[in-house]
Design an enzyme around this catalytic site. Sequence first.
Site, PDB file in Angstrom:
ATOM      1  N   ASP A   1       0.914  -1.248  -0.075  1.00  0.00           N
ATOM      2  CA  ASP A   1       0.127   0.119  -0.109  1.00  0.00           C
ATOM      3  C   ASP A   1       0.990   1.318   0.240  1.00  0.00           C
ATOM      4  O   ASP A   1       1.323   1.700   0.988  1.00  0.00           O
ATOM      5  CB  ASP A   1      -0.745  -0.070   1.174  1.00  0.00           C
ATOM      6  CG  ASP A   1      -2.108  -0.862   1.160  1.00  0.00           C
ATOM      7  OD1 ASP A   1      -2.805  -0.774  -0.187  1.00  0.00           O
ATOM      8  OD2 ASP A   1      -2.273  -1.724   1.937  1.00  0.00           O
TER       9      ASP A   1
ATOM     10  N   MET B   1       1.133   5.104  -0.223  1.00  0.00           N
ATOM     11  CA  MET B   1       0.363   6.277  -0.037  1.00  0.00           C
ATOM     12  C   MET B   1       1.192   7.501   0.039  1.00  0.00           C
ATOM     13  O   MET B   1       2.112   7.463   0.714  1.00  0.00           O
ATOM     14  CB  MET B   1      -0.419   6.347   1.317  1.00  0.00           C
ATOM     15  CG  MET B   1      -1.233   4.985   1.477  1.00  0.00           C
ATOM     16  SD  MET B   1      -2.158   5.071   2.958  1.00  0.00           S
ATOM     17  CE  MET B   1      -2.892   3.425   3.013  1.00  0.00           C
TER      18      MET B   1
ATOM     19  N   GLY C   1      -6.603   4.743   2.888  1.00  0.00           N
ATOM     20  CA  GLY C   1      -5.817   5.578   3.801  1.00  0.00           C
ATOM     21  C   GLY C   1      -5.577   4.813   4.932  1.00  0.00           C
ATOM     22  O   GLY C   1      -4.364   4.996   5.396  1.00  0.00           O
TER      23      GLY C   1
ATOM     24  N   GLY D   1      -5.701   0.840   7.582  1.00  0.00           N
ATOM     25  CA  GLY D   1      -5.779  -0.443   7.626  1.00  0.00           C
ATOM     26  C   GLY D   1      -7.150  -0.640   8.951  1.00  0.00           C
ATOM     27  O   GLY D   1      -7.365   0.425   9.502  1.00  0.00           O
TER      28      GLY D   1
ATOM     29  N   GLY E   1      -9.861  -4.245   1.942  1.00  0.00           N
ATOM     30  CA  GLY E   1     -10.492  -3.312   3.209  1.00  0.00           C
ATOM     31  C   GLY E   1     -11.477  -4.169   4.000  1.00  0.00           C
ATOM     32  O   GLY E   1     -12.510  -4.486   3.346  1.00  0.00           O
TER      33      GLY E   1
ATOM     34  N   GLY F   1      -5.276  -7.311   5.618  1.00  0.00           N
ATOM     35  CA  GLY F   1      -4.033  -6.722   6.328  1.00  0.00           C
ATOM     36  C   GLY F   1      -4.310  -7.079   7.555  1.00  0.00           C
ATOM     37  O   GLY F   1      -3.523  -8.122   8.026  1.00  0.00           O
ATOM     38  N   SER F   2      -5.292  -6.579   8.463  1.00  0.00           N
ATOM     39  CA  SER F   2      -5.328  -6.816   9.904  1.00  0.00           C
ATOM     40  C   SER F   2      -5.575  -8.282  10.316  1.00  0.00           C
ATOM     41  O   SER F   2      -5.037  -8.936  11.087  1.00  0.00           O
ATOM     42  CB  SER F   2      -6.450  -5.821  10.736  1.00  0.00           C
ATOM     43  OG  SER F   2      -6.805  -4.934   9.894  1.00  0.00           O
TER      44      SER F   2
HETATM   45  C1  DX5 Z   1      -6.285   0.930   2.705  1.00  0.00           C
HETATM   46  C2  DX5 Z   1      -5.553   0.011   2.069  1.00  0.00           C
HETATM   47  C3  DX5 Z   1      -5.707  -1.507   2.463  1.00  0.00           C
HETATM   48  C4  DX5 Z   1      -5.629  -1.727   3.879  1.00  0.00           C
HETATM   49  C5  DX5 Z   1      -6.255  -3.249   4.231  1.00  0.00           C
HETATM   50  O1  DX5 Z   1      -6.474   1.973   2.135  1.00  0.00           O
HETATM   51  O2  DX5 Z   1      -5.413   0.007   0.659  1.00  0.00           O
HETATM   52  O3  DX5 Z   1      -4.856  -2.453   1.707  1.00  0.00           O
HETATM   53  O4  DX5 Z   1      -4.177  -2.418   3.934  1.00  0.00           O
HETATM   54  O5  DX5 Z   1      -6.360  -3.304   5.435  1.00  0.00           O
HETATM   55  P1  DX5 Z   1      -7.402  -4.117   6.270  1.00  0.00           P
HETATM   56  O6  DX5 Z   1      -7.353  -5.468   5.494  1.00  0.00           O
HETATM   57  O7  DX5 Z   1      -6.940  -4.275   7.782  1.00  0.00           O
HETATM   58  O8  DX5 Z   1      -8.781  -3.473   6.087  1.00  0.00           O
HETATM   59 ZN    ZN Z   2      -4.565  -1.467  -0.569  1.00  0.00          ZN
END
Ligand code: DX5
Ligand code: ZN
Length: 217
Positions: free
Chosen positions: A35, A37, A143, A145, A178, A199-200
């Site tokens: 990711d 940003m 933005g 996680g 997400g 992610g999480s």
């Molecule tokens: C948000 C990111 C995601 C984020 C997902 O801006 O693009 O890739 O890391 O995280 P989780 O799975 O925790 O929602």
């Molecule tokens: Zn992402």
Amino acid sequence: MKIKIAPSILASDFSVAGETVKKLERCGADLVHCDVMDGNFVPPITFGHQMVAGIRPHTSLPLDCHLMVLHPETHFEEFKKAGADYVTIHYEACGEKLIENLKKIRSLGMKCGAVVNPDTPVEKIFDCVPFADMLLVMSVFPGYGGQKFIEETLPRLEALRSFCIKNGYPDMDIEVDGGVTEENVRTILNAGANVIVAGSTVFRAQDMQKTIERLRG
Ligand code: DX5
Ligand code: ZN
């Protein structure tokens, strides 16, 4: 349709990123979601192509670089040199240049993808289908996680999958990003996504390998 799990390293400890991607590979991940940003397209700054170059030697998994940046086209060559396999770019950052930018990514020898935010009609990326290797539907606002999955994403995934099927691209990779959990992944897969960013869910897991297996539905 192959289900692919793409853990997002955003939720991991950046001081040991090389070890993290090795572990993801051992635990059965299919892609590493990176990711990126820029503090403009989205408020936070995460990392750029140097992080991608840093993890590259530690895994043979494809690196899926999600560019949440303005003017993404100014960075494609850096990401290519860093060893990115996929570069995905936002409709909201590219506007009318989206298809042109997808073509640039492909011309550099990478796979390309078009992304839509939750408040952008998914129809905005229908035109991209012939030019894209992947389509990414955001299921949270980009933005951060750890946000909650937006349920309205489900009919958007259905609409995109049925458009792809009707237009001769039934095997298109449709990624969702997400708020994916072991509890909601089944409905997300049923709606038509086949590439699951998490992610999480992956990085908070007690047993990463089992969690990745369970995310396959
Ligand atoms: C948000 C990111 C995601 C984020 C997902 O801006 O693009 O890739 O890391 O995280 P989780 O799975 O925790 O929602
Ligand atoms: Zn992402």
